[in-house]
Structure formats: C-alpha cells, structure tokens
Design a protein around this motif. Structure first.
Motif, PDB file in Angstrom:
ATOM      1  N   GLU A   1       0.834  -1.209   0.000  1.00  0.00           N
ATOM      2  CA  GLU A   1       0.000   0.000   0.000  1.00  0.00           C
ATOM      3  C   GLU A   1       0.869   1.261   0.000  1.00  0.00           C
ATOM      4  O   GLU A   1       0.608   2.218  -0.732  1.00  0.00           O
ATOM      5  N   ILE A   2       1.903   1.234   0.824  1.00  0.00           N
ATOM      6  CA  ILE A   2       2.820   2.380   0.894  1.00  0.00           C
ATOM      7  C   ILE A   2       3.555   2.560  -0.438  1.00  0.00           C
ATOM      8  O   ILE A   2       3.687   3.673  -0.958  1.00  0.00           O
ATOM      9  N   ALA A   3       4.012   1.439  -1.002  1.00  0.00           N
ATOM     10  CA  ALA A   3       4.745   1.489  -2.270  1.00  0.00           C
ATOM     11  C   ALA A   3       3.858   1.992  -3.404  1.00  0.00           C
ATOM     12  O   ALA A   3       4.301   2.785  -4.255  1.00  0.00           O
ATOM     13  N   GLU A   4       2.597   1.563  -3.432  1.00  0.00           N
ATOM     14  CA  GLU A   4       1.669   2.002  -4.471  1.00  0.00           C
ATOM     15  C   GLU A   4       1.411   3.505  -4.390  1.00  0.00           C
ATOM     16  O   GLU A   4       1.377   4.199  -5.413  1.00  0.00           O
ATOM     17  N   ALA A   5       1.233   3.998  -3.161  1.00  0.00           N
ATOM     18  CA  ALA A   5       0.981   5.430  -2.983  1.00  0.00           C
ATOM     19  C   ALA A   5       2.155   6.257  -3.490  1.00  0.00           C
ATOM     20  O   ALA A   5       1.973   7.279  -4.171  1.00  0.00           O
ATOM     21  N   LYS A   6       3.370   5.820  -3.204  1.00  0.00           N
ATOM     22  CA  LYS A   6       4.566   6.529  -3.654  1.00  0.00           C
ATOM     23  C   LYS A   6       4.714   6.455  -5.174  1.00  0.00           C
ATOM     24  O   LYS A   6       5.067   7.436  -5.832  1.00  0.00           O
TER      25      LYS A   6
ATOM     26  N   ILE B   1       2.345   5.954  -7.477  1.00  0.00           N
ATOM     27  CA  ILE B   1       1.297   6.721  -8.163  1.00  0.00           C
ATOM     28  C   ILE B   1       1.641   8.206  -8.167  1.00  0.00           C
ATOM     29  O   ILE B   1       1.393   8.918  -9.152  1.00  0.00           O
ATOM     30  N   GLU B   2       2.221   8.676  -7.076  1.00  0.00           N
ATOM     31  CA  GLU B   2       2.616  10.091  -6.996  1.00  0.00           C
ATOM     32  C   GLU B   2       3.664  10.458  -8.045  1.00  0.00           C
ATOM     33  O   GLU B   2       3.791  11.623  -8.421  1.00  0.00           O
ATOM     34  N   SER B   3       4.397   9.470  -8.513  1.00  0.00           N
ATOM     35  CA  SER B   3       5.444   9.738  -9.504  1.00  0.00           C
ATOM     36  C   SER B   3       4.863  10.108 -10.865  1.00  0.00           C
ATOM     37  O   SER B   3       5.557  10.663 -11.715  1.00  0.00           O
ATOM     38  N   GLY B   4       3.577   9.776 -11.092  1.00  0.00           N
ATOM     39  CA  GLY B   4       2.930  10.106 -12.355  1.00  0.00           C
ATOM     40  C   GLY B   4       3.305   9.175 -13.494  1.00  0.00           C
ATOM     41  O   GLY B   4       3.010   9.454 -14.660  1.00  0.00           O
ATOM     42  N   LYS B   5       3.959   8.063 -13.191  1.00  0.00           N
ATOM     43  CA  LYS B   5       4.380   7.114 -14.216  1.00  0.00           C
ATOM     44  C   LYS B   5       3.169   6.333 -14.746  1.00  0.00           C
ATOM     45  O   LYS B   5       2.127   6.225 -14.079  1.00  0.00           O
ATOM     46  N   PRO B   6       3.298   5.729 -15.940  1.00  0.00           N
ATOM     47  CA  PRO B   6       2.229   4.886 -16.490  1.00  0.00           C
ATOM     48  C   PRO B   6       1.959   3.690 -15.580  1.00  0.00           C
ATOM     49  O   PRO B   6       2.818   3.283 -14.789  1.00  0.00           O
ATOM     50  N   ALA B   7       0.776   3.099 -15.714  1.00  0.00           N
ATOM     51  CA  ALA B   7       0.345   2.010 -14.842  1.00  0.00           C
ATOM     52  C   ALA B   7       1.301   0.823 -14.850  1.00  0.00           C
ATOM     53  O   ALA B   7       1.576   0.223 -13.809  1.00  0.00           O
TER      54      ALA B   7
ATOM     55  N   LYS C   1       5.666  -2.218 -11.806  1.00  0.00           N
ATOM     56  CA  LYS C   1       7.047  -2.663 -11.647  1.00  0.00           C
ATOM     57  C   LYS C   1       7.707  -1.990 -10.447  1.00  0.00           C
ATOM     58  O   LYS C   1       8.483  -2.612  -9.717  1.00  0.00           O
ATOM     59  N   MET C   2       7.389  -0.713 -10.231  1.00  0.00           N
ATOM     60  CA  MET C   2       7.942   0.016  -9.095  1.00  0.00           C
ATOM     61  C   MET C   2       7.477  -0.597  -7.775  1.00  0.00           C
ATOM     62  O   MET C   2       8.250  -0.743  -6.830  1.00  0.00           O
ATOM     63  N   VAL C   3       6.195  -0.980  -7.727  1.00  0.00           N
ATOM     64  CA  VAL C   3       5.637  -1.590  -6.519  1.00  0.00           C
ATOM     65  C   VAL C   3       6.289  -2.937  -6.243  1.00  0.00           C
ATOM     66  O   VAL C   3       6.684  -3.244  -5.109  1.00  0.00           O
ATOM     67  N   THR C   4       6.433  -3.735  -7.303  1.00  0.00           N
ATOM     68  CA  THR C   4       7.076  -5.044  -7.160  1.00  0.00           C
ATOM     69  C   THR C   4       8.504  -4.897  -6.650  1.00  0.00           C
ATOM     70  O   THR C   4       8.949  -5.628  -5.761  1.00  0.00           O
TER      71      THR C   4
END
Length: 293
Positions: free
Chosen positions: A202-207, A209-215, A220-223
């Motif tokens: 949840e914490i990783a997803e929030a960070k 998404i804030e980056s504005g990167k594509p889904a 990949k960032m969350v993983t």
C-alpha cells in the motif's frame, strides 16, 4: 456486615487506583468499611503501588530463563534505565522468569499468581519492589521457545533472542547475534505475514502513483519496492552480521543449518512514551491548576 455495592467498589477504585476485583476483595475483608479497606491497602502497600501504576513504564530489561529444550523470554518494565540496572530489579526479573518457565506459562495474569521460593506471589513481590524502588514496575510479556537446539543471546539489558535450530552450534549462536542486530520478521519470504506485505504494498503504491508514471511502470515500481522490503526484513536474505560478504542463506547452506523458529524481544516495543514536560510547561500547568480551584 454491610452489603458491598457497585458504587462502593467504584469509590474505592477511584481513591486507590486498584482493579475492581481487588477493591471488592478489600471491601469484603473490611466488612464494607471503605476507610478501613483503604487503611488495610495502605498497610499492605497495594495503594501506593497502584498510584505508581499510572506512570508509563517503557524502560526495563529482557530476561531469559532456560531449562533443557525450553527457553523463556520475559520483559519486565520500569520507568528509568537506572532502575533497570538495579540488582533488586534484576533479581525480581530472574525469579519471575524461572517461575514462569517452571509453570510453562506466558500469560501475564497467570504469572502474577505464581508462587516464588519465599512463598510470596509474583504480584506481591512486584508490589513490594514498587514500594522499595519507587517506580512503576510491570511484568509485560513472556514467550517460550522449544527445540532440540537452542541458541540464546542477550545484547545488554534491552534485547534478548532465542533461536531454535538444527545443525551447527556456532552458526546458531551467530544467528542469535545477527537477529539481535538486524531484527528480521521471518526466516523466509513465505513467513512474512500477509498483513505486513499488504501494508508495504500500500505504501509502495501510494509513492509510485505520486510519480505520475504509467500504470505498467507503477506496477514494476511496486514489485521492486516489495522485493527491497523483503530483502531487508527476511532473515535468509539479510547480509550476515559476522561476514558481510555473505547472506544468511549462504551461511545456512554452507553449514547445513536450518532455523525452525526465533523470537526477539526488545524493551519498550510498542509502548507509547510520553514526552517529558519542560520546567516552563510544568510551572504553567501548576498555575492553571491553581487558578481552576
């Protein structure tokens, strides 16, 4: 004998700070006389100990008792590091740990009722120690670890570790030291609770998404973030404290050692400490209290 009412129990509880059942017992023994009950409690020291119970006890020490294939970790709290180092406090903690291990119990309420060698209960000994030392003292928690091979390690007064393992004894001892230093949450990734993983994700997803990167990039960032987290908290993935060129998994494989279970206690974990009031704030609080009277 005067009938013991709920209002009488409440009044005695408000005046002494003792638990409801203790107040009811004191009133029964005093024949319903509240003042006599208070006098009796003061004589026994319970009222004084109860007043200290309002103070936050976030310091203290970890004690380990071992007998054969069982080891018990015990946390006993006090208010200051000074008391944690006191021989009376240490003696009390050692006696409680030995009694709890012998009784095979980790329940705080049951531990309080256990008999010590001098015939007193743990709770009676605790109250006597509060009277003597002048700080709130609480038997907070205990756990028992069992296994054919146990490695026990204490880092000062504040951290205690017990590891149940199979294999090389020296490695077992090294693992206990490692766990004290690096505080892993599980032996392997499969042992990390779903709750912890969900929170980290949840914490990783929030960070991300804030980056504005594509889904697809966010995924990949969350993983990657979750993997990084696992590398930090999983015992097998951590760099070994004794040899930083190796991971714990490498050491386990090389020595033929496996870890069945480990428990790490650190004094004050999860206890919310109150910030100390400055002298100026203390004076202001006293003035406000006086003005309100």
């Amino acid at each position: 004998m005067t009938a013991i009412t709920a209002s009488m129990v409440k009044e005695l509880r408000d005046r002494t700070g003792l638990a409801m059942m203790e107040c009811k017992k004191a009133l029964t023994e005093a024949g319903g006389d509240i003042e006599l009950a208070i006098d009796n409690l003061r004589k026994s020291g319970q009222a004084k100990a109860a007043k200290k119970a309002g103070n936050i006890a976030a310091d203290g020490a970890i004690t380990i008792a071992q007998e054969g294939n069982k080891a018990l970790l015990l946390e006993v709290n006090c208010q200051t590091d000074f008391v944690a180092k006191d021989e009376n406090f240490a003696g009390f903690s050692a006696k409680v740990a030995a009694a709890a291990l012998a009784a095979n119990t980790t329940d705080a309420a049951q531990i309080a009722e256990l008999k010590l060698e001098d015939g007193s209960t743990v709770e009676e000994a605790r109250i006597a120690l509060v009277q003597k030392i002048g700080e709130n003292i609480q038997v907070r928690r205990a756990t028992i670890v069992e296994g054919d091979n146990l490695a026990v390690y204490k880092h000062g007064l504040k951290i205690g570790v017990v590891v149940s393992f199979a294999g090389d004894a020296a490695t077992g001892k090294g693992l206990a030291m490692h766990i004290a230093a690096f505080n892993p949450v599980a032996v392997n990734a499969e042992g990390v609770s779903a709750e912890l993983l969900a929170k980290e994700k949840e914490i990783a997803e929030a960070k991300a998404i804030e980056s504005g990167k594509p889904a697809n990039i966010v995924e990949k960032m969350v993983t990657g973030s979750v993997e990084k987290y696992l590398n930090e908290v999983v015992l097998e993935r951590q760099q070994y404290v004794i040899d930083n060129d190796k991971k714990v998994a490498d050491v386990l494989k090389a020595t033929g050692t496996t870890v069945a279970q480990f428990v790490r206690f650190e004094v004050g974990e999860g206890i919310e400490k109150k910030a100390e009031m400055s002298f100026a704030d203390e004076v202001a609080a006293a003035q406000a209290a006086a003005a309100a009277q």
